[in-house]
Design a protein around this motif. Sequence first.
Motif, mmCIF file in Angstrom:
data_model
loop_
_atom_site.group_PDB
_atom_site.id
_atom_site.type_symbol
_atom_site.label_atom_id
_atom_site.label_comp_id
_atom_site.label_asym_id
_atom_site.label_seq_id
_atom_site.Cartn_x
_atom_site.Cartn_y
_atom_site.Cartn_z
ATOM 1 N N LYS A 1 0.857 -1.175 0.000
ATOM 2 C CA LYS A 1 0.000 0.000 0.000
ATOM 3 C C LYS A 1 0.899 1.232 0.000
ATOM 4 O O LYS A 1 1.906 1.275 0.713
ATOM 5 C CB LYS A 1 -0.909 0.025 1.232
ATOM 6 C CG LYS A 1 -1.904 -1.122 1.319
ATOM 7 C CD LYS A 1 -2.939 -1.082 0.214
ATOM 8 C CE LYS A 1 -3.911 -2.245 0.339
ATOM 9 N NZ LYS A 1 -4.896 -2.268 -0.782
ATOM 10 N N ARG B 1 1.142 4.873 1.081
ATOM 11 C CA ARG B 1 0.512 5.820 1.998
ATOM 12 C C ARG B 1 1.243 7.155 1.979
ATOM 13 O O ARG B 1 2.434 7.227 1.692
ATOM 14 C CB ARG B 1 0.503 5.262 3.416
ATOM 15 C CG ARG B 1 -0.384 4.029 3.582
ATOM 16 C CD ARG B 1 -0.287 3.456 4.984
ATOM 17 N NE ARG B 1 -1.292 2.429 5.239
ATOM 18 C CZ ARG B 1 -1.179 1.166 4.888
ATOM 19 N NH1 ARG B 1 -0.062 0.751 4.280
ATOM 20 N NH2 ARG B 1 -2.153 0.299 5.151
ATOM 21 N N GLY B 2 0.495 8.213 2.300
ATOM 22 C CA GLY B 2 1.101 9.525 2.471
ATOM 23 C C GLY B 2 1.357 10.297 1.194
ATOM 24 O O GLY B 2 2.067 11.308 1.223
ATOM 25 N N ARG C 1 -7.925 1.177 0.018
ATOM 26 C CA ARG C 1 -8.129 0.319 1.188
ATOM 27 C C ARG C 1 -8.788 -0.974 0.716
ATOM 28 O O ARG C 1 -9.614 -0.962 -0.203
ATOM 29 C CB ARG C 1 -9.042 1.004 2.207
ATOM 30 C CG ARG C 1 -8.420 2.175 2.932
ATOM 31 C CD ARG C 1 -9.456 2.862 3.809
ATOM 32 N NE ARG C 1 -10.024 1.934 4.781
ATOM 33 C CZ ARG C 1 -9.833 2.007 6.089
ATOM 34 N NH1 ARG C 1 -9.087 2.977 6.598
ATOM 35 N NH2 ARG C 1 -10.392 1.154 6.903
ATOM 36 N N ASP D 1 -8.581 8.641 2.933
ATOM 37 C CA ASP D 1 -8.535 8.604 4.392
ATOM 38 C C ASP D 1 -7.277 9.311 4.889
ATOM 39 O O ASP D 1 -6.540 9.935 4.111
ATOM 40 C CB ASP D 1 -8.615 7.159 4.904
ATOM 41 C CG ASP D 1 -7.381 6.327 4.524
ATOM 42 O OD1 ASP D 1 -6.403 6.890 3.995
ATOM 43 O OD2 ASP D 1 -7.405 5.105 4.754
ATOM 44 N N ASP E 1 -4.517 8.157 5.760
ATOM 45 C CA ASP E 1 -3.282 7.576 5.238
ATOM 46 C C ASP E 1 -3.084 7.870 3.753
ATOM 47 O O ASP E 1 -2.087 7.443 3.159
ATOM 48 C CB ASP E 1 -3.274 6.055 5.450
ATOM 49 C CG ASP E 1 -3.133 5.681 6.914
ATOM 50 O OD1 ASP E 1 -2.466 6.443 7.645
ATOM 51 O OD2 ASP E 1 -3.685 4.647 7.323
ATOM 52 N N GLY E 2 -4.049 8.560 3.157
ATOM 53 C CA GLY E 2 -3.942 8.840 1.737
ATOM 54 C C GLY E 2 -4.418 7.705 0.854
ATOM 55 O O GLY E 2 -4.145 7.687 -0.346
ATOM 56 N N LEU E 3 -5.145 6.737 1.429
ATOM 57 C CA LEU E 3 -5.708 5.639 0.650
ATOM 58 C C LEU E 3 -7.168 5.941 0.321
ATOM 59 O O LEU E 3 -7.878 6.592 1.100
ATOM 60 C CB LEU E 3 -5.629 4.330 1.430
ATOM 61 C CG LEU E 3 -4.221 3.813 1.750
ATOM 62 C CD1 LEU E 3 -4.309 2.560 2.623
ATOM 63 C CD2 LEU E 3 -3.425 3.531 0.494
ATOM 64 N N CYS F 1 -10.799 5.444 0.382
ATOM 65 C CA CYS F 1 -11.673 4.717 1.308
ATOM 66 C C CYS F 1 -13.118 4.689 0.830
ATOM 67 O O CYS F 1 -13.883 3.812 1.241
ATOM 68 C CB CYS F 1 -11.598 5.320 2.711
ATOM 69 S SG CYS F 1 -12.020 7.069 2.796
#
Length: 269
Positions: A124, A126-127, A163, A242, A244-246, A248
């Motif tokens: 994944k 993230r960020g 996600r 979200d 985390d930058g994913l 959602c």
Amino acid sequence: MINQNLVLAVKLTLLVITSGFLSPAVWNQRKVRRDERKLNIFTRAKSDAGELEIYFENLYSKSSQIKCPFFKRRAADLIDSMSMLFQFIIYRHKSINAPSFFQPPGCKAVGHHVERDEDGAVLKIRGLAVDEIAKMIEQDWIGGCNNTKGYYITGKLNSRIYRDDCLFDGPDPDMPVRGLRKYLDAASKLFETGKSDAELLDISFNEANRFIDVRWRLSGILMLPWHPSVKPWTGTTRYYLDNDGLICVHREEWDISVFEAFYHVIVGN
């Protein structure tokens, strides 16, 4: 005749008095036996939960072989619902204090869309900044070298920015769908790839509110038993991120009514 309540009171009093003379070793033995019983109950429950997880996963894998998208989705929903019901029962069991044992199969990181590192861990990203994620979404839409075969047609996208339990929502009566795996299973079997198109018209993003908007046009042949042809229609999809930058939430809107879309599915174009 001696009062029965008096006899019971005497017995209880003697039990309390004599228990005070039990050695610490005896009390420790009793405690060990109680702990062993609790451990055995917990181990059996955990084992049963593991077997249930495998059972539901096998059922879900078999349901993916159903050719009709309508019945395939119904089967996947039923299996996920059964899985969540048993998960609730396990959580309610007082002898089990684990946070979780299994999750609905449709929300698992399983399938061809999943990317893993050398150790087998799910990848994944993230960020990332919103504009970077927008570029990745654009690549999913243009489908590499062919800009009309995006993931709405092929069911192939960059799972690293989603996600696994992403919520897919829209006007479609089959929505909402919880789980990336379940959504892609349905999307990859909805359109005849060679005779259908998903065209990206525009993409924009909102950095402050952390969402990305895509405008698109779809057309093609649906993989239903009567193979209806649907005329081109347009709509928009908004991707919410979200913390985390994913992605959602994946929410789409159509420029035609649900009734009109349903009519063309039944009678064709």
